[in-house]
Scaffold this active site. Structure first.
Site, PDB file in Angstrom:
ATOM      1  CE  LYS A 284      45.972  49.107  41.335  1.00 30.23           C
ATOM      2  NZ  LYS A 284      45.659  48.126  40.283  1.00 30.23           N
ATOM      3  CD  GLU A 372      35.971  40.176  30.736  1.00 29.54           C
ATOM      4  OE1 GLU A 372      36.547  40.356  31.814  1.00 29.54           O
ATOM      5  OE2 GLU A 372      35.207  41.031  30.215  1.00 29.54           O
ATOM      6  NE  ARG A 400      33.185  41.339  31.949  1.00 29.64           N
ATOM      7  CZ  ARG A 400      32.940  42.606  32.307  1.00 29.64           C
ATOM      8  NH1 ARG A 400      32.199  42.843  33.377  1.00 29.64           N
ATOM      9  NH2 ARG A 400      33.403  43.604  31.618  1.00 29.64           N
TER      10      ARG A 400
END
Length: 640
Positions: A284, A372, A400
């Site tokens: 990243k 979640e 969610r």
């Protein structure tokens, strides 16, 4: 830097005409374009730097005018946009009227879904492949690129289980950069760490010799490759066994920054039958040292000026602290005062500004990853055993966990506190991230107390009130700098609104942090001679029907204000109460988000477009007062 090749790429077809050296130049130009964007606005940065070569390799191998490609999540899609004809508009990304920061089918045939939430790519690609097999039977291929942060989402494993059972031709690229927004967590993360350092394993078993002969490995003899393969088999338990047992052929790990090696592996697997998972490791922030060294900060950095490839200077921000910071500090203080208070988040430690809590209360901080539903059910279990859990999640992501809010919290009447960050309009993140539905979905459940602070002064007392409650509670607040309205303190009482000023001509009744703007609008109207007041509702459930119905019955009008969808929201709740009381709803006007998805743009621009700023409030009040009619009649008389 002068862009030489990107302006010439109208579609990925042009990539196939370039030499290897030119392709590497395109990669450099993509990274330069990314750096130019973040020089003047927040944008997803480190994740996009990490997928440049992967993106190029995919488009060089497949024809995505016919084949299928879904990026999960879509914030890593900037390189894809740059090589699919959108370079001329790239400078508009995340600005009103410009390119979206996520895939957008309106922009390009190469974007199939607006993917702003994690985990659904394998399901949707599998569905497309199944439909293509039924409708076209022309050998279309389907590819999902999913990050290691999104991989633990339950829906991913549901989809992989189904894909293996259907034995569909499907390629899943696992983009493993050891990060979500923050470092990944959990047992699957540990498993992937082992797989990253394991020898290459190609998972094709008896087909390996045939494939190696078909696609020679550049620079290495077949004997050497076969020897490496034996070593890989020895290390199999630390490689792709999990995916193999789930019915996927495992390939990897593969260096995601070696463009030509990536291209060769993709060519090797694109015609393989059945579901395949290619494990690609990337870095990243690759290609920009500050982003590599601090990928968390550079996920969506503040605008900065590059001094060199090794250093940056951030542009000054200033201003008041954000509501996110105010809430985080209030949570920190509550955890200091009560050892039962704990906090959990779903891979949003950085976004929710919980770093100090994670560091200072490690035993009471829980990051569940992008899961979640699990986070909410987990909180229910903790509450059942006597803790006071705070679930700190973005409004758009809490959707969610709808079923767990219902079953594991509301139905059990457990004291879980939901802190809904990014409630309302999130500006340049756009429709995938606008938190405009929580008023509607949270008020649906019995037992839950639904609150919103009117300003900064309400935040800490509201959280304290919620933590002392024996029922579930929710508190919503926006991605915005906090504002404080100067007025005498009125304590938080269950189902009681705060009357900032009682207006005889009419009243704004506002749920949430548009309260200060309503106060300003009220003051402007009073300067014009209209006595228009402001009621800070504080509670949606239970609603302060006594105060609000009195305002409807005894004053000229009521304008309800919310930074949320009108369908089933706060204004609808008020109208329901008015109807139940046998009063007329003609004196009630609702202001909020209309029945459509709101595009991206600066939050202040979007609020103004929707009439949810001071000017909009004043204009609506004038209409309710008949001011526009009076002006019209006066003009008509003067014309006579």
């Amino acid at each position: 830097m002068e862009f030489q090749l990107l302006p010439l790429i109208a579609s990925p077809r042009e990539l196939k005409t370039l030499s290897d050296e030119q392709l590497l130049q395109v990669a450099d130009e993509i990274r330069e374009a990314l750096c130019m964007i973040v020089a003047d606005r927040p944008a997803h940065f480190a994740s996009n730097l990490g997928v440049v070569e992967l993106c190029l390799a995919l488009h060089l191998t497949f024809d995505f005018t016919k084949d299928r490609l879904i990026w999960d999540t879509g914030h890593q899609v900037y390189p894809h946009k740059l090589i699919t004809g959108r370079f001329p508009k790239f400078h508009t990304i995340r600005r009103k009227g410009g390119l979206m920061g996520y895939p957008n089918p309106v922009e390009s045939e190469y974007d199939l879904f607006v993917t702003g939430h994690a985990g659904a790519s394998v399901s949707t690609v599998l569905g497309m492949q199944a439909a293509d097999d039924l409708l076209f039977a022309d050998g279309r291929r389907s590819v999902a690129v999913i990050g290691d942060g999104a991989l633990p989402s339950g829906i991913v494993f549901e989809a992989m289980n189904n894909a293996a059972g259907m034995n569909k031709d499907l390629l899943v690229i696992l983009n493993d950069n050891q990060m979500g927004i923050c470092p990944r967590v959990g047992g699957l993360a540990q498993y992937l760490d082992k797989a990253r350092v394991a020898p290459f394993y190609d998972g094709l078993k008896k087909d390996v010799a045939w494939l190696l002969n078909k696609v020679p490995v550049v620079g290495e003899s077949t004997e050497k490759v076969l020897s490496q393969f034996k070593d890989a088999v020895k290390g199999f338990l630390h490689g792709g066994m999990l995916f193999e047992e789930m019915g996927f052929r495992y390939i990897g790990p593969v260096d995601g920054h070696d463009l030509f090696s990536m291209r060769k592996y993709l060519e090797m697997v694109k015609d393989v039958k059945g579901p395949v998972l290619m494990h690609v490791f990337t870095e990243k922030g690759h290609g920009f040292r500050p982003a590599c060294e601090d990928p968390v900060r550079f996920h969506t950095p503040s605008p900065f000026e590059r001094k060199s490839n090794d250093s940056v200077v951030y542009r000054s921000k200033g201003g008041a602290p954000a509501y996110t910071n105010i809430v985080s500090q209030a949570i920190y203080n509550a955890m200091e005062q009560d050892e039962r208070v704990c906090v959990m988040t779903a891979a949003m430690c950085e976004g929710n500004k919980l770093g100090d809590i994670r560091n200072d209360f490690p035993d009471r901080f829980f990051d569940t990853g992008i899961c979640e539903g699990h986070a909410v059910a987990f909180a229910g279990g903790m509450a059942k055993s006597g803790m006071r859990p705070i679930v700190d999640i973005y409004s758009t992501f809490l959707q969610r966990s709808f079923d767990q809010i219902f079953q594991e919290v509301a139905l059990q009447n457990l004291p879980v506190v939901f802190c809904l960050d990014r409630a309302g309009l999130t500006g340049p993140d756009g429709p995938t991230h606008h938190g405009t539905f929580d008023n509607t979905y949270m008020r649906a459940f019995p037992n839950i107390v639904v609150m919103a602070p009117g300003d900064e002064a309400d935040v800490a007392p509201m959280l304290d009130f919620a933590l002392k409650s024996n029922s579930p509670s929710s508190i919503r607040y926006p991605k915005e700098n906090a504002v404080r309205v100067d007025r005498p303190e009125q304590p938080i009482e269950l189902g009681r609104a705060e009357v900032q000023h009682w207006g005889q001509d009419g009243n704004f009744v506002v749920f949430g942090t548009l309260f200060p703007a309503c106060v300003e609008a009220s003051e402007r109207l009073r300067e014009e001679g209209y006595d228009v007041g402001v009621i800070n509702a504080r509670f949606l459930r239970p609603l302060d029907t006594e105060t609000i119905l009195r305002a409807v019955d005894e004053t000229g009008f009521v304008i309800t204000v919310e930074e949320s969808t009108l369908n089933g929201g706060f204004g609808s709740t008020v109208l329901e109460a008015v109807n139940d009381a046998g009063l007329s709803g003609q004196k009630v006007r609702r202001l909020g988000i209309p029945d459509r998805f709101i595009e991206h743009g600066d939050r202040s621009e979007l609020l103004a477009d929707l009439g949810l700023d001071v000017d909009g409030f004043v204009a609506t009040a004038r209409q309710m007062l008949g001011h526009d009619r009076v002006v019209s009649e006066s003009s008509a008389a003067s014309s006579r």
